[in-house]
Design an enzyme around this catalytic site. Structure first.
Site, PDB file in Angstrom:
ATOM      1  N   CYS A 166      -4.793  45.384  25.399  1.00 57.92           N
ATOM      2  CA  CYS A 166      -5.103  43.983  25.720  1.00 57.92           C
ATOM      3  C   CYS A 166      -4.398  43.475  26.972  1.00 57.92           C
ATOM      4  CB  CYS A 166      -4.758  43.094  24.524  1.00 57.92           C
ATOM      5  SG  CYS A 166      -5.632  43.533  23.009  1.00 57.92           S
ATOM      6  N   HIS A 171      -4.110  35.836  26.902  1.00 60.41           N
ATOM      7  CA  HIS A 171      -4.954  36.763  26.155  1.00 60.41           C
ATOM      8  C   HIS A 171      -5.460  36.060  24.905  1.00 60.41           C
ATOM      9  CE1 HIS A 171      -6.543  40.088  24.033  1.00 60.41           C
ATOM     10  NE2 HIS A 171      -5.558  40.165  23.150  1.00 60.41           N
ATOM     11  N   ASN A 182     -11.325  38.352  20.036  1.00 60.53           N
ATOM     12  CA  ASN A 182     -10.418  39.132  20.875  1.00 60.53           C
ATOM     13  C   ASN A 182     -11.207  40.259  21.537  1.00 60.53           C
ATOM     14  OD1 ASN A 182      -8.493  40.846  21.951  1.00 60.53           O
ATOM     15  ND2 ASN A 182      -7.167  40.847  20.155  1.00 60.53           N
TER      16      ASN A 182
END
Length: 333
Positions: free
Chosen positions: A117, A259, A289
């Site tokens: 990520c 993020h 996500n």
């Protein structure tokens, strides 16, 4: 007297989200969950899943084309492409090479970065340094993920979190300005406990076998509680450290693009940094996500919705498997 360091500026942004929308109610038909359970714990209401025949490189190429169009450059001007992904089309060759071909680019430098990520921010730092070295002039930076095939739909805690998509930017070396564009990046890691967030099967440590498949080792595994604690702590530190490096405080930040993992993480980060949520750009509710794609998608969305203006100070910050974390400070041109 030495000349100022050339800047790496963002010429254009682009993103792509698959057509298929998967709502929380849709997820509740697959696993033992509910819309209320997911919303209250994550802030997510829906996510996008790529089509079966739609690969990571396909999504990356579409986002890249949109960034190139926004930048107003010819593909022949690009001499570097870096793709951040943890879900490549295949272990090798790199997804970047596949995107290079799909875009009809020349025989340019192309490679992948795997920092989960945190990958998009890692890649921004690498591309900026390569441009500032003088060996490259224009770079295509992409974050792209197809996480849906590696989700375990018997693990309701994790499978509801993730989605697919891609985000991209075109960076350019500019010797005419300084202290503009990508001011700098910061990155860190801690590999002491990879089991906190990993895909155990399929690599050299656990090659694919009847047992690895039977034990569901090829799906994403996550210790959510521990990841939450470490994400808030390390994203907070990375944010403060990058601001201090360039002489700014949190009050100077016009927009934070974190993020997009969990709204509770983002709210905890905002509280820790004493920055109001109004100065955060979030799209977690709609896309979930998207791992390395999340910041690129959010950056494109923020710019195209006029949340970013010339002279704005933009903070990007991410956390992911590894563990990895990264932050970037941008003075928008």
């Amino acid at each position: 007297m030495s000349s100022p360091t050339p800047s790496a500026i963002i010429l254009g942004t682009g993103s792509y989200l698959p057509e298929r929308i998967v709502t929380n109610d849709d997820m509740a038909k697959i696993v033992d969950t509910s819309d209320e359970w997911i919303r209250t714990r994550t802030g997510i209401s829906q996510r996008r899943f790529a089509a079966e025949n739609e690969s990571t490189s396909d999504m990356a190429a579409i986002a890249a084309r949109r960034a190139i169009e926004a930048a107003g450059v010819d593909v022949a001007e690009l001499d570097l492409i870096i793709v951040a992904t943890m879900t490549p089309d295949m272990p090798f060759p790199s997804t970047a090479c596949l995107v290079q071909h799909k875009l009809g680019l020349g025989n340019i430098c192309a490679f992948d970065v795997q920092a989960a990520c945190s990958g998009f921010v890692y890649t921004l730092g690498i591309a900026s340094a390569m441009l500032q070295s003088g060996h490259y002039q224009k770079a295509l930076v992409i974050g792209a993920e197809k996480t849906s095939p590696i989700l375990d739909f018997e693990d309701r805690q994790t499978c509801v979190l993730f989605g697919d998509g891609a985000g991209a930017v075109v960076l350019s070396r500019d010797e005419s300005v300084s202290n503009i564009g990508i001011l700098g990046t910061l990155a860190g890691s801690d590999g002491s406990d990879p089991s906190l967030l990993c895909q155990p099967g399929g690599g050299s440590a656990m090659p694919a076998s009847i047992n690895s498949i039977a034990n569901r080792e090829h799906f994403l595994k996550m210790n959510g509680k521990e990841i939450f604690k470490q994400a808030v702590r390390e994203m907070g530190k990375a944010s403060v450290n990058i601001l201090e490096r360039f002489g700014y405080d949190t009050a100077s930040v016009d927009l934070v693009i974190p993020h997009q993992a969990n709204m509770r993480i983002i709210e905890s980060l905002a509280k820790r940094m004493e920055i109001p949520m109004e100065r955060f750009h979030n799209n977690l509710e709609f896309y979930g996500n998207t791992s390395a794609a999340s910041i690129g998608i959010a950056l494109d969305e923020a710019y195209r919705s006029n949340r970013i203006h010339s002279g704005d100070l933009i903070l990007l910050v991410a956390f992911g498997a590894g563990l990895t974390w990264a932050s970037a400070l941008i003075k928008w041109q």
